[in-house]
Every structure is written in C-alpha cells, then in structure tokens.
Design a protein around this motif. Sequence first.
Motif, short mmCIF file in Angstrom:
data_model
loop_
_atom_site.label_atom_id
_atom_site.label_comp_id
_atom_site.label_asym_id
_atom_site.label_seq_id
_atom_site.Cartn_x
_atom_site.Cartn_y
_atom_site.Cartn_z
N THR A 1 0.83 -1.22 0.00
CA THR A 1 0.00 0.00 0.00
C THR A 1 0.85 1.25 0.00
O THR A 1 0.65 2.18 -0.79
CB THR A 1 -0.93 0.00 1.22
OG1 THR A 1 -1.76 -1.17 1.17
CG2 THR A 1 -1.80 1.26 1.22
N SER A 2 1.85 1.31 0.89
CA SER A 2 2.69 2.51 1.00
C SER A 2 3.81 2.53 -0.03
O SER A 2 4.48 3.54 -0.21
CB SER A 2 3.30 2.59 2.40
OG SER A 2 4.17 1.49 2.63
N THR A 3 4.05 1.40 -0.68
CA THR A 3 5.13 1.20 -1.65
C THR A 3 6.51 1.40 -1.02
O THR A 3 7.49 1.64 -1.72
CB THR A 3 5.00 2.11 -2.88
OG1 THR A 3 5.30 3.47 -2.54
CG2 THR A 3 3.62 2.02 -3.50
N GLN A 4 6.60 1.29 0.30
CA GLN A 4 7.90 1.40 0.95
C GLN A 4 8.65 0.07 0.81
O GLN A 4 8.06 -1.00 0.90
CB GLN A 4 7.73 1.74 2.43
CG GLN A 4 7.23 3.15 2.68
CD GLN A 4 7.15 3.46 4.16
OE1 GLN A 4 7.16 2.55 5.00
NE2 GLN A 4 7.07 4.74 4.49
N TRP A 5 9.98 0.19 0.61
CA TRP A 5 10.82 -0.99 0.50
C TRP A 5 12.13 -0.74 1.24
O TRP A 5 12.57 0.40 1.40
CB TRP A 5 11.08 -1.36 -0.95
CG TRP A 5 11.74 -0.26 -1.75
CD1 TRP A 5 11.12 0.66 -2.51
CD2 TRP A 5 13.14 0.01 -1.82
NE1 TRP A 5 12.02 1.52 -3.08
CE2 TRP A 5 13.28 1.13 -2.67
CE3 TRP A 5 14.27 -0.57 -1.28
CZ2 TRP A 5 14.52 1.68 -2.96
CZ3 TRP A 5 15.50 -0.04 -1.58
CH2 TRP A 5 15.63 1.08 -2.41
N THR A 6 12.76 -1.81 1.66
CA THR A 6 14.08 -1.73 2.28
C THR A 6 14.92 -2.91 1.81
O THR A 6 14.39 -3.99 1.50
CB THR A 6 14.01 -1.76 3.82
OG1 THR A 6 13.41 -3.00 4.24
CG2 THR A 6 13.21 -0.58 4.36
N ALA A 7 16.22 -2.67 1.73
CA ALA A 7 17.19 -3.73 1.46
C ALA A 7 18.23 -3.63 2.56
O ALA A 7 18.86 -2.59 2.73
CB ALA A 7 17.82 -3.55 0.08
N SER B 1 16.78 2.11 1.21
CA SER B 1 15.35 2.20 1.49
C SER B 1 14.74 3.25 0.58
O SER B 1 15.43 4.09 0.01
CB SER B 1 15.10 2.56 2.96
OG SER B 1 15.66 3.84 3.25
N GLY B 2 13.39 3.19 0.47
CA GLY B 2 12.71 4.18 -0.36
C GLY B 2 11.28 3.79 -0.63
O GLY B 2 10.72 2.90 0.03
N ALA C 1 6.32 4.87 -5.22
CA ALA C 1 5.36 5.89 -5.63
C ALA C 1 5.16 6.87 -4.46
O ALA C 1 4.45 6.55 -3.51
CB ALA C 1 4.02 5.26 -6.02
N PRO C 2 5.83 8.05 -4.47
CA PRO C 2 6.74 8.52 -5.51
C PRO C 2 8.07 7.75 -5.47
O PRO C 2 8.39 7.09 -4.48
CB PRO C 2 6.95 9.98 -5.15
CG PRO C 2 6.77 10.02 -3.67
CD PRO C 2 5.69 9.03 -3.37
N ASN C 3 8.81 7.87 -6.57
CA ASN C 3 10.04 7.12 -6.73
C ASN C 3 11.18 7.82 -5.98
O ASN C 3 11.82 8.72 -6.50
CB ASN C 3 10.37 7.01 -8.22
CG ASN C 3 11.41 5.95 -8.49
OD1 ASN C 3 12.06 5.46 -7.58
ND2 ASN C 3 11.56 5.59 -9.74
N LYS C 4 11.42 7.43 -4.75
CA LYS C 4 12.48 7.99 -3.93
C LYS C 4 13.26 6.87 -3.28
O LYS C 4 12.72 5.79 -3.03
CB LYS C 4 11.91 8.91 -2.85
CG LYS C 4 11.21 10.15 -3.37
CD LYS C 4 10.74 11.03 -2.23
CE LYS C 4 10.09 12.30 -2.74
NZ LYS C 4 9.64 13.17 -1.62
N ALA C 5 14.53 7.14 -3.01
CA ALA C 5 15.36 6.11 -2.39
C ALA C 5 16.56 6.75 -1.71
O ALA C 5 16.94 7.89 -2.02
CB ALA C 5 15.81 5.08 -3.41
#
Length: 552
Positions: free
Chosen positions: A116-122, A141-142, A145-149
């Motif tokens: 839902t939040s489109t948050q991701w982490t590695a 991390s980032g 949508a919007p495309n940030k990292a």
Amino acid sequence: MLLTTSRDHRRRAIAAAIALILSTPGWVSAQSPACPIGTLICKKPALDWSLCPQNDLLDFHVSGLPTQGERALADTEIKGRQTQSGDGETYVLEGDASIRQLDQLIRADRFTYARTSTQWTAQGNVRYQDRDMLLSASEASGTTAPNKAKVKQVRYQLLSSRGNGRAASAVLADSEHASLDQATFSTCALDAPSWEFRAADIDLDQANGIGRAHDVTFRIGDVPVFWLPYASFPLDDRRKSGFLYPELGYSNQRGFDLAAPYYLNLAPNYDATLTPRLMTQRGLMLGGQFRYLTDSSRGTIEAEWLPNDRDTDRRRSLLHWDDATRFNAYWGATVDFNHVSDDRYFEDFGRSLSIAATTLLPSSAYFRGQGSWWKASVGGDEYQITDPTLSVAAEPYRRLPRATFDADHSLFGNLDAGIRSEYVSFSKDNAVDAHRLDLHPYLAMPIERAAWFVRPELGFRYTSYQIDRDADKSPHRGTPVASVDAGLRFERALDLGGSGYTQTLEPRAYYLRVPYRDQDNLPLFDTQEVPFSFGQLFRSNRFVGADRQMDA
C-alpha cells in the motif's frame, strides 16, 4: 525459491527503484586532452596508468552477466531462500535474496516491500551490479510511488571506464535528481588511493545534464593540493559555459604562473575559450581560442597578447589560424598560419620542453584538388625562426608559389602511366631567388596475387632551375629510374602452448637502377636526406625534395 515472471508489477517496482538509486553515477571529473597549436580535433592520447594500475574487481563481482540487450524488455528474476507475507500487505525475502533483470543484479540479506505505501528496504550486505558499475551499501530504502530512495555507506567501482570511490550516503529525489554526501573519486585502489577528489556534497541534475559540488578538494595521498568552494560539471555530452581547470606553475623566467581558462558555449557549431594568464615576473597575458564548424569549413583561431613584458619592456604576442574548407567533391583549401612577435616567445612562455624547443614555426596555404586518378595543389610555405641561437641564414626558403600535380592512370591490362611533378619559386632575404621544375613521368605494371607480387617501374626524372645569379643560371639534371619490387607471402597455422597463431614468412627482393649524375652544380633549397629505416630499403631515393636524386 525461484520465480520468473514478466507481470509481477510489485516485485518489478522493487527492482526498478533499487536499481535507479544504486546506478546513480558518482562524480567523475575528466579533462579533454590538450591539442598542439594548429589542431582542431586532437587525437586521444594513450592513457598512462603507471601511478594507479588496473584495480582488481570488488570481491562481490559476478562474472558472465550479459553486456548487450534491452534491459526494459527482459524478464525479472527474483530469488530467495525464504519468502513470506503474514497479512498479504508486507512481503519479505530472506537468505541470499536477489533481483535480476538482464545485466542488472541486486543482492541483499533481506528485502521487504509494503504494497500500500510502496515502501521498501534492502538490508545487510546490499550489492548492485550492471554492465557499467559495481556498488555496495550497508542499507537501502525508499518508495516506488513517488520514486524515492536512499542508500548509506556506499562503495562503487566503474566497469565501463576507470574509477571508484565512496559516499557516506546518496539520496534519489526522483528519476532525474540525486545528491551525494562526502563523496570521493579516484582511479587508484579504493582502500589506499595515491590521489583522489573529495567533495562535501554533490547534486546531480540529469534533466539539465549538470552536476554541482561544494567544498571540492584534490588530494595526493592525504595531502590537499588545491581546493574549490564550488564546481559545476556536465553529466552528459551537453556543453556548458564555465571555468575549466586552472593551470599552475612556477619558473625562474615567469615567476608564479596561473592561467584560468573560461569556456563559452556560444552555439552548437562554434565556441570560444578565454584564458587570462598571470605571471608575476612578466605581467598579465590575455589569450583566447575560437573554434568554428560549418557545412563546408572547420577551423580554429588562437591568440595571446601581453601588452608589456616587464622583463623585456615590449609587447609579446602569438597568432594562429588553421582552416580546412571544401568547395565541392573535388576542390578545397587549407590554411595553417602561425606567427609570434619574436624568436624567444616559446622559450619564455612555453609550458613544456617540446614547445620551448620549437626552432622553426611553419605557415602554409594551399588550394587543393583530387580526383579518382589525379591530385593537384597550388599555394605556398614559409617559416619563422623561433630559436635565438639560429642565424637568419638558417631560415628555410619561402616556397611561394608552389604547385604540384600527380597522376596515375591505367592504360590497358596491368600497365599504368603516371607522373609526379612540382613547380616552386624559392626566395629568401639576402639570398638568390630561383625557380625549379621537377618532372618524373613513369610506366608501371604491378601484378598482385594473394601469395606473391611483382611491381616493375620505369621512369625518367628531369629537374631544371632558373637561378638569379651571374653564372650557370639554368642547371638541370635528367636520369632514368628503373626498379623491380617482388615478394612472396607464406603463412601457416601454428600452435604454441595451446594457443593458435598464424606464422608468416615474407621474402622480398628489390632491384633499383639509377645511373650516376654529377649534381655538384645544383643548389640545395628544400631537400634533405631521410633517416635510414627499414622502409628506406624499398625507396627509389633516399632524399626528400627534388634537389638531389641518389644513384644506385
């Protein structure tokens, strides 16, 4: 677990977002090679990496990834020893997790993605690789949508060119804007660089093709050499106006020497560079270069001007213009004009030993034509002495006008007829003037095959003079020139140590017959002996210029 899909948008979004920030370039600073005077397009010099030899690849490099192909059209492959989602909202990949799309490979100990939040982490040993670079980070991390990292503790190594470095962090604001903190760049070993650039922060604007850096330091080892509070640089092939790298020096003749070139991007087909140069013992010199390119012409105009040299109490200057213009498919013109104010100019202001050792400065202008079987030119040459140890008598003769015509045309079968000809008018201060006509008609019948060749040639060389002197005003020389050049070509496959080679043997025989002629009464205007080399074994004359023809 192994999944291969072209429609898993959520997993593709994770890969795309991580790849976008990790593939953001570091600051690579490069300077164009300096061209010699009179050169518009200079050859790229051979790079000398003796200070920093080729580095070993970082230990997480994976060999065998593709180097060709369209990444956007390739499937995305996601691997992980474990994958789980307790609520269908957050997905977790653990255990040597990786995301690969063609040449792009991202690996980490753990990937998470919230739908839902489109948050991701590695997290944990983040490693990125594609055809252009290697990169590692402690974490990334980032959002998609919007495309940030954001990535932290970055190490990178360029694969498509030389270079590596570090950054404390990198932030991707969107697909075309990024910033790096505490970034470095060098071509030396990453852990112990002999030299490197450091910047407190770098902003990359790929939309406009411009990078900006603050607090930039160039270091040799740990010793800072120079510092700039601010620098901007292009990110692609779009040119921009601004200061180029300054040139610093010191000598007993000039004192402290500082040049600060400023580049002006005036138009796509012409530009200029203004170079003020401060020499504490000489004064302020103004220099400039203007380059132009049109449908039919290309050229460069360069000038340097020192209104009052403190050492010599006089004006010093340099002017150069080179131009190549084509009028149509057969005719064109070239100009190479050079002039300095005095014979000590290069000795006093040259920045290298080769420039300071310049003894003769040539200038020429020619109208040239060329067809399928002929070449012709009309123009002239002159030289200026730029070595104070040379006398005026050492100045070469002016060749003005000078005309040449060369032709080679097939008669029938393998028989060719040709001529090499030249007409020159020589003049020089305090010396006799003269005119020279040189004609060399010939017949040749070259026979070429894959394994052998025979090239017989028979000609007659005639050279005559009209000299402005009291006696022997019209000396001349005529002599036949006959030669046969023949050779064989043998080759075979050869295996040495498991490697395949081609071994060749090429015996060659050259016969030359030129009868002796007494040439003591002929003057010497522009002729000199060519230094001996292997190629000289197969020439009909060891002299360049028409004043002498060797016997053989």
